[in-house]
Design an enzyme around this catalytic site. Structure first.
Site, PDB file in Angstrom:
ATOM      1  N   HIS A  61      60.280   7.091  -1.079  1.00 49.51           N
ATOM      2  CA  HIS A  61      59.904   8.636  -0.935  1.00 49.51           C
ATOM      3  C   HIS A  61      60.344   9.383  -2.014  1.00 49.51           C
ATOM      4  CE1 HIS A  61      63.824   8.386   0.921  1.00 49.51           C
ATOM      5  NE2 HIS A  61      63.927   9.509   1.107  1.00 49.51           N
ATOM      6  N   HIS A  63      62.449  12.070  -1.972  1.00 48.57           N
ATOM      7  CA  HIS A  63      64.034  12.845  -1.973  1.00 48.57           C
ATOM      8  C   HIS A  63      64.579  12.549  -3.234  1.00 48.57           C
ATOM      9  CE1 HIS A  63      63.824  13.765   2.658  1.00 48.57           C
ATOM     10  NE2 HIS A  63      63.424  14.948   2.065  1.00 48.57           N
ATOM     11  N   ASP A  65      67.359  11.965  -4.237  1.00 49.40           N
ATOM     12  CA  ASP A  65      68.302  10.796  -4.393  1.00 49.40           C
ATOM     13  C   ASP A  65      67.667   9.488  -4.593  1.00 49.40           C
ATOM     14  OD1 ASP A  65      67.795  11.414  -1.667  1.00 49.40           O
ATOM     15  OD2 ASP A  65      69.262  10.058  -0.825  1.00 49.40           O
ATOM     16  N   HIS A  66      66.343   9.517  -4.545  1.00 49.85           N
ATOM     17  CA  HIS A  66      65.612   8.256  -4.614  1.00 49.85           C
ATOM     18  C   HIS A  66      64.804   8.328  -5.881  1.00 49.85           C
ATOM     19  CE1 HIS A  66      66.485   6.421  -0.831  1.00 49.85           C
ATOM     20  NE2 HIS A  66      66.975   7.664  -0.488  1.00 49.85           N
ATOM     21  N   HIS A 139      60.379   9.105   8.710  1.00 52.04           N
ATOM     22  CA  HIS A 139      61.523  10.002   7.814  1.00 52.04           C
ATOM     23  C   HIS A 139      60.798  11.244   8.053  1.00 52.04           C
ATOM     24  CE1 HIS A 139      65.025  10.649   5.829  1.00 52.04           C
ATOM     25  NE2 HIS A 139      64.543  11.067   4.713  1.00 52.04           N
ATOM     26  N   ASP A 207      66.054   5.091   4.638  1.00 47.04           N
ATOM     27  CA  ASP A 207      65.362   6.520   5.178  1.00 47.04           C
ATOM     28  C   ASP A 207      64.355   6.613   6.157  1.00 47.04           C
ATOM     29  OD1 ASP A 207      66.643   6.436   2.325  1.00 47.04           O
ATOM     30  OD2 ASP A 207      66.632   8.603   3.072  1.00 47.04           O
ATOM     31  N   HIS A 266      72.630   2.434   1.283  1.00 44.80           N
ATOM     32  CA  HIS A 266      72.494   3.648   1.866  1.00 44.80           C
ATOM     33  C   HIS A 266      73.361   4.428   2.883  1.00 44.80           C
ATOM     34  CE1 HIS A 266      70.303   7.418   2.657  1.00 44.80           C
ATOM     35  NE2 HIS A 266      69.363   7.083   1.357  1.00 44.80           N
TER      36      HIS A 266
END
Lengths: 305, 305
Positions: A61, A63, A65-66, A139, A207, A266
């Site tokens: 996805h 976000h 941090d990814h 998520h 997530d 994670h």
């Protein structure tokens, strides 16, 4: 054989000593990267598997941090001299997000191919020698779980080959998958191979809440990599609110899937030390292991074990 | 007093053990950040000066190694609870680039203010207690050098204050800069202060050839932070081609500027060990020091030394 490495195991933000969650797969020297948060290129440099041979980057996805490490990763791949196309996979929004980030990585010596996965997960893709399928999960934004299959062809069957009336000199070509035409007749590898042998399956999901479809999607995985955002079962309300999984919930998914092994990754930045919570997961699924930055293993085909 | 820290000292790509070039200034607990490449938030976490009090982020230019850490930094600042506006400064293109990167950091609890610096460098800005000016320099894309002035007001002058006929109880208010109205007359701090005292000047420039204007812009800086991309003078053709500075060129700028001290930063990834080349710079400008990740110092006002 399939090499798997966790480049980072953190959620939300990179910490000193714990990079953001990212997984790297290697098959015959080709690489496939799952997620690419800030700092992933540093972890990859530490691992030393190279940049030029990354054939695909998949995003669960968008976000930050990814995916925040993508511009730097594209430039590092360029700097390593790649000229072959690079495939990017991700849920709806891939082109919009990546084109935004590429404002600081505009000129690349390779084509970027976009595969926006929004057809419900029925189709299969190929990259780095792996067969890729995906499953929409649960998520706060569109998010995908990925399953990777390394297929293994049947053994060479000398009996079948001999019956074909094809000179031996062509046999190894056929076995490697080349098409052979001899006296006007076309020969395919299936004609000299036995039945397909069991390969390897690896499923990855961070997530998400556990979903009804996830265990079926991960069915019989040789390795299941799942998020363990929170160790304590008491954090369930928080897990539900933020759409993440507890250690115990990940273990239950692994058990229900009939997976062979589970790696947790994670971790929440607040979960400084995951080890004390490992027994919580192992009580449900004994083959649970804690992921850590740089955890690496070579998975062998079942019968060779 | 002005605290200065180098969060990273690398150019092009973050390396294990050397983050990308970034400088942090602190005045009375408020922070100003110059450049924000991938991993800057990790360095800042190591330093421990906090995220919430970052009032401004300035960009020299938009090559990825100077801005790729912005989305993560914005989210870290948000996560720290900031609600005050955050000011971003940079050359032409600021809004376009940042709006692209913000596709992965859309919802922030604070306003982002954009200051696109394209008026030739005549104007002054204020942030985190510092007076900011800029100079276009010579890189392959629009790039700016920045000068920071921490001004220091004059001493309190009891003589002047007594002559004003203002009760003593108001003196400290006036000295702090508050306006006082007494018997219908307005009093300003200048009425009780002596002449402005010498403050501190810090000039920062990476990613540029030495330019004719740079020494004048950096005139008498208490600290000059310049890139030392290459240590060996033999790399001059490469420095010219890639629009960077050699150690010796940086030293010459510092000498010509009459700076008090020079810190070198922004080392090429190929320059694994800068120390052997320090004498090259010191032969020209003896007060040269090597920057390193985490190098930190408090600069005191001249007369207090």
């Amino acid at each position: 054989m399939l090499d798997v490495a966790l480049l980072g195991t953190g959620g939300m933000m990179p910490m000193p000593g714990r990079f953001l969650s990212s997984m790297l797969l290697r098959v015959n020297g080709r690489l496939l990267l799952v997620d690419c948060g800030e700092g992933t290129q540093v972890s990859l440099k530490n691992l030393g598997w190279g940049f030029k041979v990354i054939d695909a980057i998949l995003f669960t996805h968008y976000h930050a941090d990814h995916i925040s490490g993508l511009p730097g990763m594209l430039l590092a791949i360029a700097n390593a001299g790649r000229t072959e196309p690079l495939a990017l996979f991700g849920p709806k929004g891939l082109t919009f997000v990546v084109e935004g980030l590429r404002r600081i990585a505009q000129e690349l010596p390779f084509m970027v191919e976009y595969y926006e996965l929004n057809r419900g997960g029925e189709e299969l893709y190929q990259a780095a020698g792996l067969e890729i399928s995906y499953l929409p999960v649960d998520h706060s934004v569109p998010c995908l779980a990925y399953r990777f299959r390394l297929r293994r062809q049947g053994r060479f069957d000398a009996h079948k080959a001999e019956k074909l009336g094809l000179p031996r000199v062509y046999w190894s070509k056929l076995q490697k998958g080349e098409e052979v035409v001899f006296h006007g007749r076309k020969f395919l590898k299936e004609m000299v191979l036995g039945e397909e042998r069991p390969g390897l399956t690896l499923t990855y999901c961070t997530d998400s809440r556990p979903t009804a479809q996830l265990p079926g999607f991960a069915k019989n995985s040789d390795l299941l990599v799942l998020e363990g955002m929170y160790g304590e079962d008491e954090k369930k309300p928080k897990a539900i609110q933020n759409k993440h999984m507890l250690f115990s919930e990940a273990a239950r998914v692994a058990k229900e899937a009939g997976a062979k092994r589970l790696w947790l990754t994670h971790y929440s930045p607040a979960l400084k030390e995951p080890a004390p919570f490992l027994p919580v997961a192992q009580a449900i699924f004994p083959e649970t292991e804690l992921g850590f930055d740089g955890k690496m293993e070579t998975l062998s085909f079942p019968e060779a074990r």
